[in-house]
Design a protein around this motif. Sequence first.
Motif, PDB file in Angstrom:
ATOM      1  N   UNK A  39       0.842  -1.210   0.000  1.00 59.64           N
ATOM      2  CA  UNK A  39       0.000   0.000   0.000  1.00 59.64           C
ATOM      3  C   UNK A  39       0.871   1.251   0.000  1.00 59.64           C
ATOM      4  N   UNK A  40       1.929   1.202  -0.789  1.00 55.16           N
ATOM      5  CA  UNK A  40       2.883   2.313  -0.888  1.00 55.16           C
ATOM      6  C   UNK A  40       2.327   3.389  -1.820  1.00 55.16           C
ATOM      7  N   UNK A  41       2.705   4.619  -1.578  1.00 54.90           N
ATOM      8  CA  UNK A  41       2.329   5.705  -2.489  1.00 54.90           C
ATOM      9  C   UNK A  41       3.146   5.610  -3.768  1.00 54.90           C
ATOM     10  N   UNK A  60      -3.804   8.169  -7.575  1.00 49.65           N
ATOM     11  CA  UNK A  60      -5.044   8.572  -6.903  1.00 49.65           C
ATOM     12  C   UNK A  60      -4.910   8.341  -5.396  1.00 49.65           C
ATOM     13  N   UNK A  61      -3.929   9.003  -4.742  1.00 48.58           N
ATOM     14  CA  UNK A  61      -3.666   8.706  -3.330  1.00 48.58           C
ATOM     15  C   UNK A  61      -4.827   9.022  -2.388  1.00 48.58           C
ATOM     16  N   UNK A  62      -5.738   9.903  -2.793  1.00 53.37           N
ATOM     17  CA  UNK A  62      -6.857  10.275  -1.920  1.00 53.37           C
ATOM     18  C   UNK A  62      -8.144   9.529  -2.253  1.00 53.37           C
ATOM     19  N   UNK A  91      10.083   2.420   2.329  1.00 53.35           N
ATOM     20  CA  UNK A  91       9.982   1.008   2.707  1.00 53.35           C
ATOM     21  C   UNK A  91      11.364   0.434   2.994  1.00 53.35           C
ATOM     22  N   UNK A  92      12.398   1.105   2.508  1.00 55.08           N
ATOM     23  CA  UNK A  92      13.770   0.642   2.715  1.00 55.08           C
ATOM     24  C   UNK A  92      14.378   1.147   4.026  1.00 55.08           C
ATOM     25  N   UNK A 128       5.478  15.394  -4.849  1.00 54.00           N
ATOM     26  CA  UNK A 128       6.461  14.971  -3.843  1.00 54.00           C
ATOM     27  C   UNK A 128       6.810  13.500  -4.044  1.00 54.00           C
ATOM     28  N   UNK A 129       5.789  12.658  -4.221  1.00 50.92           N
ATOM     29  CA  UNK A 129       6.020  11.222  -4.413  1.00 50.92           C
ATOM     30  C   UNK A 129       6.833  10.959  -5.681  1.00 50.92           C
ATOM     31  N   UNK A 130       6.448  11.613  -6.777  1.00 49.30           N
ATOM     32  CA  UNK A 130       7.159  11.415  -8.041  1.00 49.30           C
ATOM     33  C   UNK A 130       8.619  11.842  -7.914  1.00 49.30           C
TER      34      UNK A 130
END
Length: 165
Positions: A39-41, A60-62, A91-92, A128-130
């Motif tokens: 369930x990672x972004x 679609x994180x929201x 996760x690392x 931010x995620x990208x």
Amino acid sequence: MAFVTYPHPVLAQKAEAARVDATLLAIGERLRAAAIDARAYGLAGAHIGEAAPVIVLNVTPDAPKADYRLFFNPRVSAVADEVESGTEGSVSLPGVEVSVERPVWAEIAYEDADGAGRTERFEGFLARCALHEIDQVDGVFFLDRLSRLKRDMVLKKFLKRQRLG
């Protein structure tokens, strides 16, 4: 799925651009499955031990239902001048979250599964995620964005927590 943990060398390795072929597509599908499972972004190939130029993002994180998309040979083509701080983790390096400054929007160039060139603009949390995952493709772990003092403090706390179990 077991993820590569910091400071594994693959996390500092820059992935070289590659043709979107069966091998890269297979890595992408493993990455997508790992992201769904965790369930990672977002994730980069390095998180599963592959120095491959591929990331997966939940675009679609929201939303109630996640939409995990693959981006091959991703690179940043433009960013906002305006930056903001936000919490990031990996996760690392489980259990570690720190504030990192990033541009408020980013334009990302990439190839899709057919090898066609695409460009997309992401804003806010998705930008931010990208940027976080593209950094990872470039061999830049999110802790590298911190001052040496703050990074050392975070790692010391992490290692202590690991020892205590």
